[in-house]
Scaffold this motif. Structure first.
Motif, PDB file in Angstrom:
ATOM      1  N   MET A   1      -6.445  -5.138  -8.808  1.00 47.58           N
ATOM      2  CA  MET A   1      -6.944  -5.426  -7.490  1.00 47.58           C
ATOM      3  C   MET A   1      -7.910  -4.315  -7.090  1.00 47.58           C
ATOM      4  SD  MET A   1      -4.829  -5.876  -3.892  1.00 47.58           S
ATOM      5  CE  MET A   1      -3.595  -6.895  -4.634  1.00 47.58           C
ATOM      6  N   SER A   2      -9.066  -4.684  -6.593  1.00 51.86           N
ATOM      7  CA  SER A   2     -10.068  -3.693  -6.222  1.00 51.86           C
ATOM      8  C   SER A   2      -9.672  -2.987  -4.930  1.00 51.86           C
ATOM      9  CB  SER A   2     -11.423  -4.363  -6.032  1.00 51.86           C
ATOM     10  OG  SER A   2     -11.441  -5.103  -4.826  1.00 51.86           O
ATOM     11  N   ASP A   3     -10.280  -1.847  -4.687  1.00 51.08           N
ATOM     12  CA  ASP A   3      -9.999  -1.096  -3.462  1.00 51.08           C
ATOM     13  C   ASP A   3     -10.359  -1.911  -2.222  1.00 51.08           C
ATOM     14  OD1 ASP A   3      -9.009   1.083  -4.847  1.00 51.08           O
ATOM     15  OD2 ASP A   3     -10.913   2.173  -4.813  1.00 51.08           O
ATOM     16  N   SER A   4     -11.439  -2.668  -2.300  1.00 51.00           N
ATOM     17  CA  SER A   4     -11.851  -3.503  -1.160  1.00 51.00           C
ATOM     18  C   SER A   4     -10.793  -4.549  -0.839  1.00 51.00           C
ATOM     19  CB  SER A   4     -13.177  -4.208  -1.465  1.00 51.00           C
ATOM     20  OG  SER A   4     -14.198  -3.277  -1.671  1.00 51.00           O
ATOM     21  N   ILE A   5     -10.253  -5.183  -1.873  1.00 49.26           N
ATOM     22  CA  ILE A   5      -9.221  -6.196  -1.668  1.00 49.26           C
ATOM     23  C   ILE A   5      -7.941  -5.543  -1.137  1.00 49.26           C
ATOM     24  CG2 ILE A   5      -7.742  -7.908  -2.806  1.00 49.26           C
ATOM     25  CD1 ILE A   5     -10.146  -8.497  -4.656  1.00 49.26           C
ATOM     26  N   LYS A   6      -7.598  -4.374  -1.655  1.00 51.16           N
ATOM     27  CA  LYS A   6      -6.423  -3.657  -1.147  1.00 51.16           C
ATOM     28  C   LYS A   6      -6.571  -3.350   0.332  1.00 51.16           C
ATOM     29  CE  LYS A   6      -5.118  -1.448  -5.472  1.00 51.16           C
ATOM     30  NZ  LYS A   6      -5.070  -0.198  -6.226  1.00 51.16           N
ATOM     31  N   LYS A   7      -7.760  -2.911   0.739  1.00 50.22           N
ATOM     32  CA  LYS A   7      -7.986  -2.582   2.145  1.00 50.22           C
ATOM     33  C   LYS A   7      -7.856  -3.824   3.016  1.00 50.22           C
ATOM     34  CE  LYS A   7     -10.736  -0.219   5.416  1.00 50.22           C
ATOM     35  NZ  LYS A   7     -11.137   1.086   5.720  1.00 50.22           N
ATOM     36  N   LEU A   8      -8.474  -4.930   2.590  1.00 47.68           N
ATOM     37  CA  LEU A   8      -8.356  -6.169   3.360  1.00 47.68           C
ATOM     38  C   LEU A   8      -6.902  -6.617   3.473  1.00 47.68           C
ATOM     39  CD1 LEU A   8     -11.407  -8.201   2.037  1.00 47.68           C
ATOM     40  CD2 LEU A   8     -11.081  -7.339   4.355  1.00 47.68           C
ATOM     41  N   THR A   9      -6.177  -6.540   2.370  1.00 54.07           N
ATOM     42  CA  THR A   9      -4.768  -6.929   2.373  1.00 54.07           C
ATOM     43  C   THR A   9      -3.960  -6.045   3.316  1.00 54.07           C
ATOM     44  OG1 THR A   9      -4.975  -7.738   0.109  1.00 54.07           O
ATOM     45  CG2 THR A   9      -2.758  -7.318   0.898  1.00 54.07           C
ATOM     46  N   SER A  10      -4.243  -4.749   3.304  1.00 53.22           N
ATOM     47  CA  SER A  10      -3.517  -3.821   4.188  1.00 53.22           C
ATOM     48  C   SER A  10      -3.797  -4.112   5.661  1.00 53.22           C
ATOM     49  CB  SER A  10      -3.864  -2.373   3.860  1.00 53.22           C
ATOM     50  OG  SER A  10      -5.162  -2.041   4.326  1.00 53.22           O
ATOM     51  N   LEU A  11      -4.922  -4.755   5.940  1.00 50.96           N
ATOM     52  CA  LEU A  11      -5.272  -5.130   7.313  1.00 50.96           C
ATOM     53  C   LEU A  11      -4.740  -6.513   7.685  1.00 50.96           C
ATOM     54  CD1 LEU A  11      -8.936  -3.813   7.316  1.00 50.96           C
ATOM     55  CD2 LEU A  11      -6.976  -2.802   8.497  1.00 50.96           C
ATOM     56  N   GLY A  12      -3.967  -7.116   6.772  1.00 51.43           N
ATOM     57  CA  GLY A  12      -3.357  -8.413   7.045  1.00 51.43           C
ATOM     58  C   GLY A  12      -4.218  -9.611   6.691  1.00 51.43           C
ATOM     59  N   GLN A  13      -5.284  -9.377   5.933  1.00 46.47           N
ATOM     60  CA  GLN A  13      -6.177 -10.470   5.562  1.00 46.47           C
ATOM     61  C   GLN A  13      -5.786 -11.036   4.191  1.00 46.47           C
ATOM     62  OE1 GLN A  13      -8.724 -11.556   7.727  1.00 46.47           O
ATOM     63  NE2 GLN A  13      -7.471 -10.231   8.998  1.00 46.47           N
ATOM     64  N   SER A  14      -6.017 -12.315   4.008  1.00 42.12           N
ATOM     65  CA  SER A  14      -5.776 -12.985   2.732  1.00 42.12           C
ATOM     66  C   SER A  14      -7.066 -13.616   2.258  1.00 42.12           C
ATOM     67  CB  SER A  14      -4.719 -14.077   2.887  1.00 42.12           C
ATOM     68  OG  SER A  14      -3.480 -13.524   3.219  1.00 42.12           O
ATOM     69  N   LEU A  15      -7.474 -13.293   1.049  1.00 41.76           N
ATOM     70  CA  LEU A  15      -8.699 -13.865   0.492  1.00 41.76           C
ATOM     71  C   LEU A  15      -8.418 -15.233  -0.122  1.00 41.76           C
ATOM     72  CD1 LEU A  15     -10.256 -10.744  -1.226  1.00 41.76           C
ATOM     73  CD2 LEU A  15     -10.849 -11.760   0.956  1.00 41.76           C
ATOM     74  N   TRP A  16      -9.279 -16.170   0.190  1.00 40.46           N
ATOM     75  CA  TRP A  16      -9.207 -17.507  -0.379  1.00 40.46           C
ATOM     76  C   TRP A  16     -10.439 -17.733  -1.229  1.00 40.46           C
ATOM     77  CZ3 TRP A  16      -6.188 -22.065   1.267  1.00 40.46           C
ATOM     78  CH2 TRP A  16      -5.014 -21.697   1.903  1.00 40.46           C
ATOM     79  N   TYR A  17     -10.279 -18.459  -2.298  1.00 36.32           N
ATOM     80  CA  TYR A  17     -11.366 -18.750  -3.225  1.00 36.32           C
ATOM     81  C   TYR A  17     -11.909 -20.136  -2.908  1.00 36.32           C
ATOM     82  CZ  TYR A  17     -13.951 -18.646  -7.582  1.00 36.32           C
ATOM     83  OH  TYR A  17     -14.950 -18.637  -8.520  1.00 36.32           O
ATOM     84  N   ILE A  34      -4.955 -14.887  -9.268  1.00 39.62           N
ATOM     85  CA  ILE A  34      -3.742 -14.976  -8.447  1.00 39.62           C
ATOM     86  C   ILE A  34      -2.744 -13.898  -8.857  1.00 39.62           C
ATOM     87  CG2 ILE A  34      -1.746 -16.420  -7.895  1.00 39.62           C
ATOM     88  CD1 ILE A  34      -3.713 -18.842  -8.225  1.00 39.62           C
ATOM     89  N   GLU A  35      -2.517 -13.748 -10.153  1.00 44.11           N
ATOM     90  CA  GLU A  35      -1.555 -12.759 -10.644  1.00 44.11           C
ATOM     91  C   GLU A  35      -1.970 -11.324 -10.300  1.00 44.11           C
ATOM     92  OE1 GLU A  35      -1.210 -13.775 -14.786  1.00 44.11           O
ATOM     93  OE2 GLU A  35       0.327 -15.286 -14.374  1.00 44.11           O
ATOM     94  N   ARG A  36      -3.274 -11.038 -10.302  1.00 43.10           N
ATOM     95  CA  ARG A  36      -3.764  -9.705  -9.939  1.00 43.10           C
ATOM     96  C   ARG A  36      -3.674  -9.464  -8.438  1.00 43.10           C
ATOM     97  NH1 ARG A  36      -8.216 -10.999 -13.500  1.00 43.10           N
ATOM     98  NH2 ARG A  36      -9.424 -11.536 -11.648  1.00 43.10           N
ATOM     99  N   GLY A  37      -3.504 -10.525  -7.673  1.00 38.74           N
ATOM    100  CA  GLY A  37      -3.477 -10.404  -6.221  1.00 38.74           C
ATOM    101  C   GLY A  37      -4.855 -10.427  -5.605  1.00 38.74           C
ATOM    102  N   ASP A  38      -5.863 -10.817  -6.397  1.00 38.84           N
ATOM    103  CA  ASP A  38      -7.228 -10.860  -5.884  1.00 38.84           C
ATOM    104  C   ASP A  38      -7.415 -11.947  -4.838  1.00 38.84           C
ATOM    105  OD1 ASP A  38      -7.826  -8.841  -7.655  1.00 38.84           O
ATOM    106  OD2 ASP A  38      -8.846 -10.132  -9.099  1.00 38.84           O
TER     107      ASP A  38
END
Length: 57
Positions: A1-17, A34-38
């Motif tokens: 998982m990239s740092d950008s995705i980690k930051k978004l996740t920590s802010l309560g955001q969920s990325l959709w494809y 999905i398995e990486r949590g991206d």
């Protein structure tokens, strides 16, 4: 998982494809994302977002 995705996740955001393609299913890349949590979800119809109930924390 990239740092950008980690930051978004920590802010309560969920990325959709929103670019589902058959090759992603066939080559396993969708499963890997999905398995990486991206990503947390997949859609091919962005008009569903206004109807999405965002209260499920």
């Amino acid at each position: 998982m990239s740092d950008s995705i980690k930051k978004l996740t920590s802010l309560g955001q969920s990325l959709w494809y929103d670019n589902i393609q058959r090759k992603l299913l066939e080559n396993g890349e969708l499963k890997a994302m999905i398995e990486r949590g991206d990503i947390r979800g997949v859609t091919s119809n962005p008009t569903i977002f206004p109807k999405r109930d965002c209260k499920d924390k």
